[in-house]
Design a protein around this motif. Sequence first.
Motif, mmCIF file in Angstrom:
data_model
loop_
_atom_site.group_PDB
_atom_site.id
_atom_site.type_symbol
_atom_site.label_atom_id
_atom_site.label_comp_id
_atom_site.label_asym_id
_atom_site.label_seq_id
_atom_site.Cartn_x
_atom_site.Cartn_y
_atom_site.Cartn_z
ATOM 1 N N ASP A 42 -28.956 9.327 -10.991
ATOM 2 C CA ASP A 42 -29.612 10.199 -10.024
ATOM 3 C C ASP A 42 -28.807 11.440 -9.684
ATOM 4 O OD1 ASP A 42 -31.199 9.890 -6.730
ATOM 5 O OD2 ASP A 42 -31.686 11.095 -8.485
ATOM 6 N N ASP A 93 -31.280 11.449 -15.872
ATOM 7 C CA ASP A 93 -32.434 11.635 -14.993
ATOM 8 C C ASP A 93 -32.789 13.127 -14.965
ATOM 9 O OD1 ASP A 93 -29.887 11.795 -13.276
ATOM 10 O OD2 ASP A 93 -31.401 12.698 -11.962
ATOM 11 N N ARG A 146 -32.874 12.659 -6.380
ATOM 12 C CA ARG A 146 -34.220 12.323 -5.871
ATOM 13 C C ARG A 146 -34.087 11.444 -4.637
ATOM 14 N NH1 ARG A 146 -39.480 12.041 -6.784
ATOM 15 N NH2 ARG A 146 -40.602 10.079 -6.481
ATOM 16 N N CYS A 185 -34.737 9.012 -11.839
ATOM 17 C CA CYS A 185 -33.838 7.859 -11.900
ATOM 18 C C CYS A 185 -34.550 6.624 -11.365
ATOM 19 C CB CYS A 185 -32.578 8.146 -11.081
ATOM 20 S SG CYS A 185 -31.229 7.040 -11.534
#
Length: 416
Positions: free
Chosen positions: A127, A85, A131, A31
């Motif tokens: 996301d 993502d 992450r 992302c």
Amino acid sequence: MIAISLPRLTSRIDALARFGALPGGGVTRFCWSPAHEQARAWLLGEMRAAGLETWVDPAGNVFGADGIRAWVPETPAVVTGSHIDTVPEGGVLDGALGVLAGLECLEVIRETKTRHRRPLVVAAWSDEEGRYGSLFGSRAFCGLLDAARIDEMAAVDGTRLVDAMAGAGFDAHRAAEAKAPAGAVASYVELHIEQGPRLEEAGVPIGVVEAIVGVRRSRVIFVGQADHAGTTPMPRRRDAFLAAADYALRVREHVVTRGSDVSVTNFGVVRVHPGASNIVPGRAELMHEMRDPDAGVLERLAGECAALAREVARAHRLEAEIQPVSATTPAQCSPRVQATIQKVCDTLGLAHQRLYSAAGHDAQNLARVVDAGMIFIPSQGGRSHRVDEMSDPAAIERGANALLHTLLVLADAADA
Ligand code: HGY
Ligand code: MN
Ligand code: MN
């Protein structure tokens, strides 16, 4: 009975897979990365070409709608979607399937001029893989984001969320403004690959998700003493890596024997400092993850693992510290949405079985604020979070059609 276009859906899956594509197959599309932002622009273009109204919120969530131009509490929408993502060296279906099947459903509904009382929206949540902070975009949308922690959120390589979002043109400190107005969403249903072996082994084409696991992530740090790897007598060493290794093996044993029969644990990131072959590691960091559908079991295991860390530290004559990183709450899926999915499968002649999700999903945030559910399709060999993640085209078609007719029922469509 209207149906999705499998050729159009698979061609979009192939097109999305090109953003962050890896030479040997699979994809890495973090992302906020350039590949992700190019994929976002492509997705917005596809949504607009399909005739949908589009917008992006302050948390970077992408929406395509049929019937509204923004969230309107007076006309609650039926929402579907997932994420674009990916994990590092991931597959092309995790997340992408739910977003693109949702887009396909809304496009077919528009093409066939199928009237529906509730607006329909397809979302790509930011996301999801966490992450920078797990299930970020859907947490912001559901009003569950702890804005005070934004500045400390970072990837394992140290990249800060604030900087990653700024690089993509977003202000991380505004992400909490993405909270949807109360009542704007009537229900949510997400199509996803199972990412495990159960449906394929049972020979069942559709999974109706009952519950979604909670995921607890902590950074576990052992601090000993860096020393010369040759001259330091073995009994005098305070080797942080060996303590971490001892801890990891003991935690695995503990979770398997003292957790529930579905508790799992993983150590996916290990860092050793200073990190030279001729230095006894003075510091070792583990990223420790545990999962279970029961919050109480997770809570108990977390306390027991902290006690284990202290015991290992004493045994190795060094210090240990556990830093909680993130914790998602296990979720129950809506009985109403589950029943709708099952009824649709019966109408379509699709065998189905109920199961819990051993993976985390955005649906577990939506389930805290609206009626939410998930549809699973089998993963070949149960493979996921690896470049050879794949599902049969026929499985993709069955799942997308089950999603299409579930959306029609939830949106109170003319011929649902
Ligand atoms: O890690 C998970 O469970 C999901 O794939 N994000
Ligand atoms: Mn996913
Ligand atoms: Mn995933």
